[in-house]
Structures are given as C-alpha cells and as structure tokens.
Design a protein around this motif. Structure first.
Motif, PDB file in Angstrom:
ATOM      1  N   ARG A  23       3.158   6.240  -3.026  1.00 48.91           N
ATOM      2  CA  ARG A  23       3.232   5.088  -2.124  1.00 48.91           C
ATOM      3  C   ARG A  23       2.172   4.058  -2.495  1.00 48.91           C
ATOM      4  O   ARG A  23       2.409   2.855  -2.415  1.00 48.91           O
ATOM      5  CB  ARG A  23       3.058   5.545  -0.667  1.00 48.91           C
ATOM      6  N   TRP A  24       0.981   4.515  -2.906  1.00 47.06           N
ATOM      7  CA  TRP A  24      -0.065   3.607  -3.372  1.00 47.06           C
ATOM      8  C   TRP A  24       0.381   2.887  -4.640  1.00 47.06           C
ATOM      9  O   TRP A  24       0.192   1.668  -4.778  1.00 47.06           O
ATOM     10  CB  TRP A  24      -1.357   4.389  -3.632  1.00 47.06           C
ATOM     11  N   ASP A  25       0.970   3.629  -5.573  1.00 46.51           N
ATOM     12  CA  ASP A  25       1.450   3.018  -6.815  1.00 46.51           C
ATOM     13  C   ASP A  25       2.491   1.943  -6.512  1.00 46.51           C
ATOM     14  O   ASP A  25       2.458   0.842  -7.086  1.00 46.51           O
ATOM     15  CB  ASP A  25       2.076   4.077  -7.737  1.00 46.51           C
ATOM     16  N   TRP A  26       3.402   2.278  -5.607  1.00 52.12           N
ATOM     17  CA  TRP A  26       4.464   1.325  -5.247  1.00 52.12           C
ATOM     18  C   TRP A  26       3.873   0.070  -4.628  1.00 52.12           C
ATOM     19  O   TRP A  26       4.245  -1.053  -5.002  1.00 52.12           O
ATOM     20  CB  TRP A  26       5.436   2.003  -4.280  1.00 52.12           C
ATOM     21  N   LEU A  27       2.934   0.245  -3.682  1.00 50.78           N
ATOM     22  CA  LEU A  27       2.302  -0.909  -3.048  1.00 50.78           C
ATOM     23  C   LEU A  27       1.595  -1.775  -4.081  1.00 50.78           C
ATOM     24  O   LEU A  27       1.741  -3.012  -4.082  1.00 50.78           O
ATOM     25  CB  LEU A  27       1.312  -0.431  -1.983  1.00 50.78           C
ATOM     26  N   GLU A  28       0.839  -1.159  -4.970  1.00 45.58           N
ATOM     27  CA  GLU A  28       0.107  -1.927  -5.979  1.00 45.58           C
ATOM     28  C   GLU A  28       1.052  -2.645  -6.928  1.00 45.58           C
ATOM     29  O   GLU A  28       0.773  -3.768  -7.367  1.00 45.58           O
ATOM     30  CB  GLU A  28      -0.842  -0.996  -6.735  1.00 45.58           C
ATOM     31  N   ASP A  29       2.181  -2.026  -7.252  1.00 46.59           N
ATOM     32  CA  ASP A  29       3.175  -2.686  -8.105  1.00 46.59           C
ATOM     33  C   ASP A  29       3.751  -3.923  -7.418  1.00 46.59           C
ATOM     34  O   ASP A  29       3.945  -4.970  -8.059  1.00 46.59           O
ATOM     35  CB  ASP A  29       4.306  -1.720  -8.472  1.00 46.59           C
ATOM     36  N   VAL A  30       4.036  -3.800  -6.119  1.00 53.16           N
ATOM     37  CA  VAL A  30       4.549  -4.950  -5.367  1.00 53.16           C
ATOM     38  C   VAL A  30       3.503  -6.064  -5.347  1.00 53.16           C
ATOM     39  O   VAL A  30       3.817  -7.242  -5.541  1.00 53.16           O
ATOM     40  CB  VAL A  30       4.945  -4.540  -3.940  1.00 53.16           C
ATOM     41  N   GLU A 324       4.533   3.554  10.129  1.00 48.05           N
ATOM     42  CA  GLU A 324       4.875   3.351  11.545  1.00 48.05           C
ATOM     43  C   GLU A 324       6.197   2.618  11.685  1.00 48.05           C
ATOM     44  O   GLU A 324       6.970   2.881  12.613  1.00 48.05           O
ATOM     45  CB  GLU A 324       3.768   2.548  12.234  1.00 48.05           C
ATOM     46  N   GLU A 325       6.461   1.688  10.776  1.00 47.83           N
ATOM     47  CA  GLU A 325       7.690   0.897  10.852  1.00 47.83           C
ATOM     48  C   GLU A 325       8.866   1.589  10.170  1.00 47.83           C
ATOM     49  O   GLU A 325       9.979   1.056  10.153  1.00 47.83           O
ATOM     50  CB  GLU A 325       7.470  -0.487  10.238  1.00 47.83           C
ATOM     51  N   GLY A 326       8.633   2.751   9.589  1.00 44.25           N
ATOM     52  CA  GLY A 326       9.717   3.496   8.964  1.00 44.25           C
ATOM     53  C   GLY A 326      10.176   2.917   7.643  1.00 44.25           C
ATOM     54  O   GLY A 326      11.328   3.127   7.235  1.00 44.25           O
ATOM     55  N   VAL A 327       9.291   2.190   6.959  1.00 45.72           N
ATOM     56  CA  VAL A 327       9.631   1.662   5.640  1.00 45.72           C
ATOM     57  C   VAL A 327       9.455   2.782   4.622  1.00 45.72           C
ATOM     58  O   VAL A 327       8.360   3.303   4.445  1.00 45.72           O
ATOM     59  CB  VAL A 327       8.741   0.456   5.267  1.00 45.72           C
ATOM     60  N   HIS A 328      10.539   3.154   3.968  1.00 41.12           N
ATOM     61  CA  HIS A 328      10.492   4.272   3.030  1.00 41.12           C
ATOM     62  C   HIS A 328      10.343   3.758   1.600  1.00 41.12           C
ATOM     63  O   HIS A 328      11.014   2.807   1.200  1.00 41.12           O
ATOM     64  CB  HIS A 328      11.757   5.121   3.149  1.00 41.12           C
ATOM     65  N   THR A 329       9.482   4.401   0.866  1.00 38.37           N
ATOM     66  CA  THR A 329       9.300   4.063  -0.540  1.00 38.37           C
ATOM     67  C   THR A 329       9.872   5.191  -1.383  1.00 38.37           C
ATOM     68  O   THR A 329       9.825   6.359  -0.994  1.00 38.37           O
ATOM     69  CB  THR A 329       7.815   3.876  -0.870  1.00 38.37           C
TER      70      THR A 329
END
Length: 435
Positions: A23-30, A324-329
């Motif tokens: 999830r950290w990798d995905w966030l940093e990529d975005v 919390e918002e249910g955003v799935h990565t």
C-alpha cells in the motif's frame, strides 16, 4: 547465545512489512505520477541537520522545538568541538536549507517534492508516531497567489487519484509580519483581559506565541477564542487581494473551502495563505495535509530572500483514511509461478525465468528446502497462494522435448499449453497481467 531477550523495535517506530508495504508502494507511485504531471521534481535531504536550522526556521517557542524534537550534542572532534544535531521533525526547513546552500534559484523558481521519515519525541497514539512519514510539495521563487492555488489543486488532484473523498479544505490568511504585529497587540490585550479563563498552556504562550492560543483544543476555551480579534480584520489591501485571488482560482476549479480564522498552523515561518485538508474520520488527529506560504524562511536561514509556498501530508494518516473509506489497493502478484519438480531442471528453468523477467514478466520461482523441491501438489498449492495467473511447469517430459507447460490458474478450466523453452519471447506476452 540461548536465552537472550528478544530485541524489539522502539515504541512508535514501526516496521512496515508485506502486505502493508504494498500500500505504501502504491501510494508513493501515485504521488510520483501526480507530481510529474504538475512538473514537480524530487529532492532528497538528510534526516539529520544542525539543530539551529530548526530553532531559527521553525521558531524556538513552537511545540516541535520546545517538546518534540530529537536533538543532541554530537561526539566532539579532536579539538573538542561538537555540533548540536537534530533528527528532522519536518521536511520544509531542510529542503529550504538545500535550496539556499546549493543556490537552486539562480535561474528562477523551482517546484520540488520530497518523501521520507520524520521524527518527533511524543507519546505514540493513533496517527502520531515517533518516526512518521511525510510527503511534501514546495514551490520556491514564486510570489503570486496562483502558485498558492496550484499547490492546493495539486493536493486535490492527489486525493482524486487516490480515491479519497472524506476531506474538507480550510483556508486562512496570516497576512504580513506588520499586520500580524498589529493583530498580536490586540490579541494579547484581549487575552490579558480574560486572563482568568486561560489554561496553563495559554498562559505560557501569552507573550511568546499568542497566535497559537487560537488553535487550542481545550473545550473550555472555545468561546473565548471565538470572541478573540480576527487576523483577517487586520489585513492590508495587498494581503486581501492575494487571498481573494487564491479563492477565485479555487472557485473556478470547482473546489470548495471554508475560511477558518483560527487556522494558524504550528510553525512560525508562515505568512499570507495557510490551509489544511481535514477529515472527521480519524478522531482528534484530523489534519491529513497542511501548509501555506513562507516568504521569509529562506532569508531566516541565511539564503537570499525569495518567496515560497508548500504543504506536507502525513503518509500514515492518509493510508489510514484510505482504509476508513474502503479504498482498496491491488497487492502486487507475480504473472507466473515456476513449478520445478526436480532440482536437475534448475539450470534450464532459471535461464528461462531470467529471459522472461528481461521481457517484463514477473515470475516467482519455487524454492526447495535443501532436501528436494517438494511434491507437485505442494508446489501447485504455493503457486495458487501466490496469486499468479499462470504456472510454468518445468517437468522432465517438457524439458526432454525442449518445452515448458504454461497452465492457467485463474480461468477455471485450467487450460494448459506447451511452449518452446528456448523462445520465451514468442510467448511471454500471454503471461503478462492485464489487471
């Protein structure tokens, strides 16, 4: 040594392990993608700086410097001299130091961003840790309100890309130093007239940093601060025009906001526009991103005067809000899992896998225990657990024919097809994930 006590991580300094690290990798990529779209370039600064960078830049009576900063005297050199050092409690001061030290503004303004760990000595609680992580965007050398608005819109674009909706934007203007001084005198007079209603923290700040009293979380003082003189009423014409221009751009972009006259931010270096993105879904720690204009910070730390504006977001808080918002990565999974029944097949199999990886295919190879490769059943079980869409079977029959079996793991029918072992470029594309 048997019986040794296990060493664990320091409380408030957390390991980030799979699958959470994905999830950290995905966030940093975005973040990298959105920053590139806005022409912001990456800067990486040290996690340790001279303590005076923060005492001079952030202000000696801020909570960070007074209570939270990890600061210490370094080991003395052969002449008995020792530097006083601090682990960085935030990212802006170090970035500004780097810009000034390396004269990055010699040919005009710069748009920059950073990602990394910060350190504050506070009691760990939800969303607040001793080692935490921030992502920041800073535009230096630009004095116009359009860049204030650009940075706010950059954060909005990031929320959109991440799929976050549970936020609201709060704005305020702190004006210029002379306007703040006039407001400060009126504020101190007002607070002194209600001295008996001030809590211990407010009395301590009354003459050192009275503006921070307006940001108190003490419910007993809410009515008092609501009635305090508002800085917006002390702004001059130029400051009002600047603030109005920021709002006009946001309105044209369809972004809504709320003016919060009590929004002052926690650091001394801000002027003019300040802003926060806040949420009600994370309890008391509701700010997920905050920033503003800091036109005098570069000069304060010894650089040539230049305007600047920026923001920082808390990575842990944003990830928690996503949950919390249910955003799935999507957790990364290999395109294929290599099943190797006999260790004798390893040289040929691994050569093929390396060729596939060079062609852009993500492959996980089954690894034996040192006493053999394990049964086909156990290998297929691991292949299924890996999430791979295909299995590559390097059996004796396949290798004798110069082939490898490609078996679909996710189509229900389990279709399988023999492919030439020596020509992976001819069939690599069928393995690549379409997810």
């Amino acid at each position: 040594m048997s019986g040794s006590k296990q060493i664990t991580a320091i409380k408030g300094m957390n390991d980030i392990l799979p699958p959470a690290s994905a999830r950290w990798d995905w966030l940093e990529d975005v973040v990298r993608r959105v920053m590139a779209q806005h022409a912001y370039r990456n800067v990486r600064t040290p996690i340790m700086e001279l303590t005076q960078l923060y005492t001079r830049g952030l202000g000696e009576v801020t909570d960070i410097v007074e209570k939270e900063m990890y600061a210490f005297e370094d080991r003395a050199d052969q002449h008995g001299r020792a530097d006083h050092l601090a682990l960085r409690p935030e990212g802006t001061a170090g970035l500004v130091r780097a810009v000034a030290e390396h004269n990055l503004l010699y040919d005009g303004g710069k748009r920059l961003f950073y990602m990394g760990p910060m350190f504050r000595r506070e009691r760990p609680q939800r969303g607040r840790y001793r080692q935490f992580h921030q992502i920041g965007a800073e535009a230096l050398g630009f004095g116009g309100p359009e860049v204030d608005a650009e940075l706010i819109l950059l954060a909005v674009a990031l929320w959109r890309e991440l799929g976050l909706t549970g936020w609201r934007l709060e704005l305020n203007s702190l004006g210029q130093p002379d306007e703040r001084r006039e407001h400060r005198a009126a504020l101190v007079a007002y607070l002194q007239a209600h001295h008996d209603q001030l809590d211990e923290d407010a009395r301590r700040r009354l003459h050192s940093n009275p503006l921070r009293i307006l940001d108190t979380k003490n419910p007993a003082m809410q009515a008092l601060v609501e009635g305090a003189p508002k800085l917006l009423d002390y702004l001059g014409e130029a400051s009002r025009r600047h603030f109005a221009a920021v709002q006009a751009i946001l309105a044209a972009a369809g972004v809504s906001w709320h003016i919060n006259p009590r929004l002052v931010r926690g650091l001394d270096y801000y002027n003019l526009t300040v802003f926060e993105f806040v949420t009600d879904r994370l309890g008391a720690q509701g700010t997920i991103c905050g920033g503003g204009r800091y036109d005098y910070l570069i000069e304060q730390i010894g650089g040539k005067p230049a305007p600047a504006v920026g923001w920082a977001l808390g990575v842990e808080r944003v990830l928690e809000l996503l949950q919390e918002e249910g955003v799935h990565t999507l957790e990364p999974v290999p395109d294929a899992y290599a099943i190797i029944p006999d260790a004798a097949a390893l040289p040929q199999a691994m050569r093929c896998l390396q060729q596939l990886r060079a062609l852009g295919v993500a492959v996980q190879m089954h690894a034996g225990s040192g006493e053999g490769m394990g049964s086909m059943k156990s290998q297929f079980k691991r292949a299924d657990a890996s999430g791979a869409r295909h299995a590559l079977i390097f059996g004796a029959d396949e290798l004798a024919a110069g082939e490898v079996t490609v078996k679909a793991l996710r189509d229900g029918a389990g279709a399988q097809l023999r492919q030439p072992l020596a020509q992976p470029d001819a069939w690599a594309d069928i393995l690549k994930s379409t997810a």
